[in-house]
Design a protein around this motif. Structure first.
Motif, short mmCIF file in Angstrom:
data_model
loop_
_atom_site.label_atom_id
_atom_site.label_comp_id
_atom_site.label_asym_id
_atom_site.label_seq_id
_atom_site.Cartn_x
_atom_site.Cartn_y
_atom_site.Cartn_z
N SER A 1 16.48 15.46 -18.58
CA SER A 1 16.91 14.16 -18.34
C SER A 1 17.54 13.83 -16.82
O SER A 1 17.43 12.70 -16.25
CB SER A 1 18.49 13.85 -19.09
N THR A 2 18.08 14.77 -16.46
CA THR A 2 18.09 14.83 -14.89
C THR A 2 17.21 14.39 -13.78
O THR A 2 17.22 13.36 -13.07
CB THR A 2 18.83 16.04 -14.30
N VAL B 1 15.84 10.71 -14.79
CA VAL B 1 16.51 9.61 -14.44
C VAL B 1 16.47 9.40 -12.87
O VAL B 1 16.17 8.60 -12.49
CB VAL B 1 18.18 9.90 -14.68
N LEU C 1 12.61 3.12 -18.36
CA LEU C 1 12.79 4.62 -19.02
C LEU C 1 13.20 4.56 -20.63
O LEU C 1 14.17 3.56 -20.89
CB LEU C 1 14.02 5.13 -18.30
N ASP D 1 14.99 6.64 -23.48
CA ASP D 1 15.72 8.08 -23.81
C ASP D 1 15.39 8.29 -25.32
O ASP D 1 16.04 7.56 -26.10
CB ASP D 1 17.32 7.66 -23.62
N ASN E 1 21.54 11.04 -23.24
CA ASN E 1 22.39 11.23 -22.32
C ASN E 1 22.03 10.25 -20.94
O ASN E 1 22.89 10.24 -20.09
CB ASN E 1 22.04 12.77 -21.56
N ASP E 2 20.71 9.67 -21.14
CA ASP E 2 20.37 8.86 -20.10
C ASP E 2 21.41 7.70 -19.78
O ASP E 2 21.47 7.31 -18.52
CB ASP E 2 19.10 8.26 -20.37
N LEU F 1 22.73 7.01 -15.89
CA LEU F 1 22.11 5.99 -15.14
C LEU F 1 23.34 5.07 -15.21
O LEU F 1 23.01 3.93 -14.49
CB LEU F 1 21.31 5.28 -15.92
N LEU G 1 16.36 0.41 -19.05
CA LEU G 1 16.69 1.83 -20.15
C LEU G 1 16.97 1.33 -21.60
O LEU G 1 17.60 0.08 -21.80
CB LEU G 1 17.88 2.35 -19.72
N SER H 1 18.09 3.23 -25.18
CA SER H 1 18.62 4.58 -25.67
C SER H 1 19.36 4.30 -27.19
O SER H 1 19.80 3.36 -27.40
CB SER H 1 19.52 4.91 -24.75
N ASP I 1 11.93 10.15 -21.64
CA ASP I 1 12.65 11.48 -21.54
C ASP I 1 12.85 11.78 -23.09
O ASP I 1 13.41 11.40 -23.91
CB ASP I 1 14.29 11.17 -21.01
N GLY J 1 25.00 13.05 -12.20
CA GLY J 1 24.44 12.86 -13.72
C GLY J 1 25.79 12.32 -14.42
O GLY J 1 25.94 11.58 -15.44
#
Ligand SMILES: Nc1ncnc2c1ncn2[C@@H]1O[C@H](COP(=O)(O)OP(=O)(O)OP(=O)(O)O)[C@@H](O)[C@H]1O
Ligand SMILES: [Mg+2]
Length: 356
Positions: free
Chosen positions: A115-116, A119, A134, A136, A143-144, A148, A176, A178, A218, A320
């Motif tokens: 994820s790190t 992102v 992106l 997730d 976690n994204d 972000l 994003l 997620s 991700d 993060g």
């Protein structure tokens, strides 16, 4: 013998100049356009295959040198722009309208930094001028949004032409979606395989992505349903495998890598994360906490490129947690520089694959 400059002579001297990554002539790749000649001043547009081209300056310099050799040329002005090529179509895979390249970020083992990396690479590509999205796809532990700076984002569901569509959240230049936007944060999520499959398909096809150069996905760790769904649904430009230098992480990455290869997804390369640790109070020291050279050995053994190594640095974790990725928060740090270089290499590999 005439000294009159014309478009054809400019193209002729530029023909031997190659894109170093694609190893083809700029002229044959149709990267030289809008040639304009006025009183010995030659002006043209160089259309690169990615806004994140690592060799931009070198290519411009090569062009200038070549054109300046022509008699009568006083000045060469190169306007640089980019058009990311659309990845190749794959039979039985449904692409996403106006999304040019889909890239998965995967790892065999959990917690290695997918994820790190996802992102920061996404933000780095956006910083360089690309249009980036992106997904997730970690449905169980998304976690994204936090990474972000979108932990509190609300996403809108709209009625589109073909049913409901999600409006992605947006920060640091990246769109994003997620699971975190769709569920109660404190509730554990229990999904069955088919549901997960459905959600990933929704994230691909029922989101108002608009025009994107790169859509990064991700993935959760391992070789499970999310990986399978993704590889079987969309055509992918390729997958990036994240690993630490540790033996167990590498064994798992090999498994993951083989799975993608079996599914016909090309491996763009390996990122070695947490490569080494530099104590903030002793920057001259370097500790190989998870061993050393593992990423390189695996890359060699499996004949895929090593895209780079990101050190273990406290500000990466802090970035993060705070929602300000290191490429934004501390762009001069070693980690940020490495992550930008990795983003450029990924973009270059994607262009090579699209134009092969
Ligand atoms: N290079 C690094 N330096 C310092 N901390 C890091 C680095 N890379 C990742 N971390 C930290 O390690 C933890 C795990 O990273 P991350 O969540 O990116 O891994 P992951 O592979 O996505 O995990 P999961 O398998 O749970 O999805 C996070 O707290 C992150 O901030
Ligand atoms: Mg993750």
């Amino acid at each position: 013998m005439s000294n009159i400059l014309e478009t054809k002579s400019i193209l002729d001297v530029l023909r031997p100049v190659q894109d170093p990554e694609l190893q083809k002539s700029l002229v044959e790749l149709n990267m030289i356009r809008n040639i304009n000649i006025v009183d010995g001043q030659v002006k043209f547009t160089l259309v690169l295959t990615t806004p994140a081209c690592p060799l931009r300056e070198f290519i411009v310099e090569d062009c200038q040198k070549a054109v300046k050799k022509l008699p009568g040329v006083k000045e060469v002005i190169v306007d640089v722009t980019a058009e990311t090529p659309q990845q190749k179509a794959i039979p039985d895979r449904q692409g996403i309208d106006r999304v040019k390249n889909i890239i998965a970020i995967s790892s065999g083992k959990g917690g290695v930094g997918k994820s790190t990396v996802a992102v920061n690479v996404a933000v780095a590509l956006a910083q360089m001028g690309a249009k980036v999205g992106l997904i997730d796809a970690d449905i169980y532990g998304p976690n994204d949004p936090t990474m972000l700076g979108l932990a509190d984002a609300q996403v809108m569901v709209q009625q589109g032409q073909s049913g409901e569509v999600l409006e992605p959240a947006f920060n640091h230049g990246v769109k994003l979606v997620s699971m975190a936007f769709l569920i109660d944060k404190d509730q554990p999520v229990i999904w069955r395989g088919p549901m997960l499959n459905g959600i990933i398909r929704q994230f691909l096809y029922q989101v108002e992505w608009g025009e994107l150069d790169y859509l990064l996905v991700d993935l959760p760790p391992g070789t499970g349903d999310a990986q399978l769904t993704l590889a079987q649904a969309v055509p992918m430009s390729g997958v990036v495998i994240v690993t630490t230098p540790q033996t167990v992480a590498l064994l798992d990455s090999r498994k993951g890598l083989k799975m993608f290869q079996q599914l016909g997804v090309s491996v763009l390369g390996i990122v070695e994360n947490m490569s080494y640790f530099v104590p903030p109070d002793m920057p001259e020291k370097k500790y190989d906490i998870f061993g050393s050279g593992g990423g390189e050995r695996t890359a060699q053994e499996l004949e895929v490129p090593l895209l780079g190594g990101v050190p273990l640095e406290m500000p990466v974790r802090e970035g993060g947690d705070s929602g300000i990725p290191i490429v934004v928060g501390d762009p001069g740090s070693v980690s940020a520089q490495e992550l930008r270089a990795i983003a450029q290499k990924i973009a270059a590999r994607v262009s090579v694959a699209a134009l092969a």
